[in-house]
Design a protein around this motif. Structure first.
Motif: not given
Length: 128
Positions: A22-28, A30-34, A50-51, A57-61
């Motif tokens: 999920s983290c690696l496939s998200a648009e840079e 759109e990633i929240r917080a960090l 961490g997952a 908190a990190g996944r795109p809304a």
């Protein structure tokens, strides 16, 4: 007991893999917080916390469907075309400035009335 631990390890591994994908496939953008690299390290080093943190908190809304049928993406704010046309400050509002002129006459009447009352009180009580 070993079965229970192996079940927890499998759940942790599945959560780790899903969070990394999920983290690696998200648009840079759109990633929240960090930044993405920080999320990857957090997911790998602090498993399973961490997952879970990535999903919270990190996944795109996701877009929210409003009651009127439109969708709103968190963080999109209010586009200019949807803002009201009202002036931003009172000193830019012509109606407010007109009302100040009307209030000025009222204020002058109040001051005159106050002076009249003070004069009447002075006449009634000359000792002070």
């Amino acid at each position: 007991m070993i079965r229970l631990y192996s079940l927890f390890v499998l759940i942790d591994l599945a959560l780790l893999v899903i969070a990394l994908i999920s983290c690696l496939s998200a648009e840079e953008s759109e990633i929240r917080a960090l930044p993405r690299i920080a999320w990857v390290f957090i997911i790998l080093l602090f498993s399973p916390i961490g997952a879970i943190a990535w999903f919270v908190a990190g996944r795109p809304a996701r877009p929210v469907r409003l009651s009127n049928g439109t969708t709103w993406r968190p963080g999109s704010g209010f586009p200019e075309r949807e803002r009201s046309a009202a002036p931003l400050a009172p000193d830019d509002d012509p109606e407010f400035l007109k009302s100040l002129g009307e209030d000025k006459g009222l204020l002058q009447r109040w001051e005159a009335d106050l002076r009249r009352r003070e004069e009447e009180l002075r006449k009634q009580d000359p000792g002070q």
